[in-house]
Design a protein around this motif. Structure first.
Motif, short mmCIF file in Angstrom:
data_model
loop_
_atom_site.label_atom_id
_atom_site.label_comp_id
_atom_site.label_asym_id
_atom_site.label_seq_id
_atom_site.Cartn_x
_atom_site.Cartn_y
_atom_site.Cartn_z
N VAL A 1 -19.17 -31.14 47.41
CA VAL A 1 -20.25 -32.06 47.04
C VAL A 1 -21.35 -31.88 48.06
N THR A 2 -22.48 -31.29 47.66
CA THR A 2 -23.51 -30.94 48.63
C THR A 2 -24.86 -31.57 48.28
N ASP A 3 -25.53 -32.02 49.32
CA ASP A 3 -26.92 -32.47 49.17
C ASP A 3 -27.79 -31.23 48.97
N HIS A 4 -28.95 -31.44 48.34
CA HIS A 4 -29.84 -30.28 48.14
C HIS A 4 -30.80 -30.11 49.31
N ALA A 5 -31.53 -31.20 49.67
CA ALA A 5 -32.59 -31.08 50.68
C ALA A 5 -31.98 -31.10 52.08
N MET A 6 -31.64 -29.89 52.58
CA MET A 6 -31.09 -29.76 53.92
C MET A 6 -31.82 -28.65 54.65
N PRO A 7 -32.00 -28.77 55.97
CA PRO A 7 -32.66 -27.70 56.73
C PRO A 7 -31.79 -26.46 56.84
N HIS B 1 -16.96 -17.46 46.67
CA HIS B 1 -15.85 -18.30 46.21
C HIS B 1 -16.07 -18.61 44.74
N PRO B 2 -15.88 -17.65 43.86
CA PRO B 2 -16.22 -17.84 42.44
C PRO B 2 -15.47 -18.97 41.76
N GLY B 3 -14.34 -19.41 42.30
CA GLY B 3 -13.60 -20.50 41.68
C GLY B 3 -13.98 -21.87 42.22
N MET B 4 -14.94 -21.92 43.13
CA MET B 4 -15.32 -23.19 43.75
C MET B 4 -16.10 -24.06 42.77
N HIS B 5 -15.79 -25.35 42.74
CA HIS B 5 -16.50 -26.32 41.90
C HIS B 5 -17.54 -27.03 42.76
N VAL B 6 -18.82 -26.78 42.53
CA VAL B 6 -19.89 -27.34 43.35
C VAL B 6 -20.60 -28.46 42.58
N ILE B 7 -20.77 -29.60 43.25
CA ILE B 7 -21.53 -30.73 42.72
C ILE B 7 -22.79 -30.86 43.57
N LEU B 8 -23.95 -30.79 42.93
CA LEU B 8 -25.23 -30.83 43.64
C LEU B 8 -25.80 -32.24 43.56
N ALA B 9 -26.06 -32.85 44.70
CA ALA B 9 -26.60 -34.20 44.77
C ALA B 9 -28.05 -34.14 45.28
N SER B 10 -28.94 -34.87 44.61
CA SER B 10 -30.34 -34.88 45.03
C SER B 10 -31.05 -36.09 44.43
N GLY B 11 -32.04 -36.58 45.16
CA GLY B 11 -32.91 -37.63 44.63
C GLY B 11 -34.17 -37.06 44.04
N TYR B 12 -34.35 -35.73 44.14
CA TYR B 12 -35.57 -35.08 43.66
C TYR B 12 -35.34 -34.44 42.31
N ARG C 1 -21.55 -27.00 38.98
CA ARG C 1 -20.79 -27.49 37.83
C ARG C 1 -21.27 -28.87 37.36
N ALA C 2 -21.84 -29.65 38.26
CA ALA C 2 -22.32 -31.00 37.91
C ALA C 2 -23.40 -31.40 38.91
N ARG C 3 -24.17 -32.42 38.51
CA ARG C 3 -25.24 -32.91 39.37
C ARG C 3 -25.11 -34.42 39.53
N LEU C 4 -25.56 -34.88 40.69
CA LEU C 4 -25.55 -36.31 41.00
C LEU C 4 -26.95 -36.75 41.39
N GLN C 5 -27.39 -37.87 40.82
CA GLN C 5 -28.69 -38.42 41.18
C GLN C 5 -28.51 -39.41 42.33
N LYS C 6 -29.16 -39.14 43.44
CA LYS C 6 -29.11 -40.07 44.57
C LYS C 6 -30.04 -41.26 44.32
N PRO C 7 -29.66 -42.44 44.79
CA PRO C 7 -28.40 -42.80 45.42
C PRO C 7 -27.31 -43.02 44.38
N TYR C 8 -26.14 -42.51 44.61
CA TYR C 8 -25.04 -42.67 43.67
C TYR C 8 -23.98 -43.59 44.26
N GLY C 9 -23.20 -44.19 43.39
CA GLY C 9 -22.12 -45.06 43.81
C GLY C 9 -20.77 -44.38 43.62
N ARG C 10 -19.72 -45.14 43.85
CA ARG C 10 -18.37 -44.61 43.79
C ARG C 10 -18.03 -44.11 42.39
#
Length: 515
Positions: free
Chosen positions: A453-459, A474-485, A496-505
């Protein structure tokens, strides 16, 4: 005087007469002491439309509009030129056929050789086209300045909203974890619930800020505006109250436009509430639409193409020029303290622009306000990228991932620790990394990690870049991209999926199941 001198003088006079008569771009003529026309050149005939025998002997006030004559402007101009020796001015003048043109006028006093006042020399030039060009250039400059100003405010607002998102997410996540504790006292549970309500209001506020900054993710699809407006008419009437009449006017056939229907319903509701507040004694809100074509890029910033112009007009108090110029700025409001955030109109402006359209306000004090929105006609529509919006039922948690570890990557320590804690509380094994580089090192040393689970806007390396690299290594890795932008590529390798910040449980767990 010698005969040769007389001949030379006559020849000089004739050359001067030919010179004056030959000037066709300027109306050059003389007035007597009272302002009656005493001479007339070809330029005056072309510009004003009078033949010499039609105008010589008449007062020059015939060239002025009735309202200027009523103000005695022709006579005040003559007096000013007589007293000062010269008058230069601009204004509307009237031709013989009644049409008007914008004139640049020079009026000079004429004295004879003895210094006695004998009349006036008048030069008039038609500068209507030059004035129109100058005004168009000024409007373009003003539009550019306004666009640059709003862009700068948008960048600032988007940055503030991004930081707010991270803070709200940390608060929201920890409060949610508290509500899951069985040993939480009842009174404390009530306080935590109230705090969560405040956080949700803060989330709504940041979403409006992101909408103005055009960094909110929209789900664009073809929408029939007439159907949308008629479909929410009951909601509009209920929200605006019995003193406000809502009228809709659309042609029988109106092409679909490309908008986010949910967000655009919110836009119309905001405009309706603004109109209601401008009509304390009641009034009418009229929503209308028509098709307009844009042939070339104009000052509104619209690209060439077909648009539907949707107008929302009220009969309220209206705005003066100063208020109108700032109306779309975020946090600018004319309402009392606690009665508005100043983000309603700026949110509409941002969403309309993000849809590829433009917004224009027109208003006068006591003349009401009209909001015109140009929305692009939907011609070729691609499939929108899905976004995770699934929520868990109360009390339901996701099943642990069979001992697999989830790696959370975020450069904000509050967000990082909160997300890891939420995952651990749900039964997952979770670890954290403060950067994409650190995440890659952990992935190399920990083969049990199956979800990131990774944030998008990182230095250094963004979340999108990290996902693309993991797709190769790591072709089998499942990545979830989180961003408010919103400005993320639609087709991102490895995501594989996206999360809109701020997200809850619940949003976090739903995204993990999806991935």
């Amino acid at each position: 005087m010698k005969r040769d001198d007389i001949v030379e003088l006559r020849r000089s006079h004739e050359q001067f007469r030919l010179l004056v008569q030959g000037v066709a771009d300027y109306a050059i003529y003389m007035l007597d002491q009272e302002g009656n026309v005493s001479s007339w050149n070809s330029g005056a005939e072309r510009i004003k439309g009078y033949m010499p025998d039609e105008i010589v002997g008449r007062h020059y006030s015939a060239f002025f509009s009735p309202e200027d004559v009523a103000r005695r402007e022709p006579w005040s101009n003559l007096q000013a030129a007589k007293d000062e020796g010269r008058l230069e001015t601009e204004g509307w003048r009237v031709r013989k056929d009644g049409s008007r043109f914008w004139a640049h006028v020079v009026l000079d006093r004429i004295d004879d050789e003895s210094g006695k006042f004998v009349g006036f020399a008048k030069v008039t030039r038609d500068v209507t086209e030059q004035r129109a060009t100058a005004r168009a250039l000024e409007q373009a400059r003003e539009a550019l300045f306004q666009s640059q100003k709003l862009e700068a405010i948008g960048q600032l607002t988007g940055g503030v909203a991004h930081d707010f998102n991270n803070l709200l997410m940390a608060i929201h996540g920890n409060l949610e974890l508290l509500t899951q504790r069985e040993d939480l006292p009842a009174k404390a549970r009530t306080l935590v619930t109230n705090a969560l309500s405040g956080v949700r209001r803060g989330v709504a506020l940041t979403q409006r800020m992101l909408a103005f900054a055009r960094r909110q993710r929209l789900q664009l699809e073809p929408v029939n505006l007439a159907d949308l407006v008629y479909g929410m008419s009951d909601l509009m009437r209920t929200s605006l109250g019995p003193s406000v009449m809502v009228e809709a006017s659309f042609p029988l056939s109106l092409p679909a436009v490309l908008v986010d229907p949910n967000q655009f319903e919110l836009c119309l509701l905001n405009l309706g509430v603004n109109a209601r507040d401008a009509m304390p004694d009641g009034g009418t809100v009229t929503i209308s639409g028509r098709v307009e074509s844009v042939r070339e890029k104009d000052v509104r910033g619209l690209n060439p193409g077909e648009y539907v112009k949707l107008s929302v007009a009220d009969t309220g108090e209206g705005m003066d020029a100063e208020t109108l110029a700032r109306a779309t700025e975020p946090f600018f409001t004319t309402k009392g303290v606690g009665k508005g955030t100043g983000l309603g109109l700026s949110m509409v402006h941002g969403i309309v622009q993000q849809c590829g359209g433009a917004l224009l306000l027109s208003s006068t004090p006591s003349g009401g306000t009209t909001v015109d929105m140009w929305l692009p006609v939907a011609i070729h529509v691609g499939s929108p990228v899905a976004q995770i919006v699934v929520s868990d039922p109360p009390g339901v948690t996701a099943a642990p991932s069979g001992g697999k570890t989830i790696l959370v990557v975020d450069d904000d320590p509050l967000v990082l620790s909160t997300t890891v804690e939420m995952l651990c509380f749900a039964g997952y094994d979770a670890a954290g990394a403060a950067s994409a580089k650190q995440a890659l090192s952990l992935l190399g040393a920990s083969p049990g990690i199956s979800v990131v689970v990774t944030d998008h806007a990182m230095p250094g390396m963004t979340g999108v870049e990290l996902a693309a690299q993991l797709a190769e290594t790591h072709p089998g890795m499942h990545v979830i991209l989180a961003s408010g932008y919103a400005e993320l590529p639609g087709d991102t390798p490895g995501v594989r999926a996206r999360l809109q910040k701020p997200y809850g449980r619940s949003e976090l767990l739903a995204a993990i199941r999806q991935a």
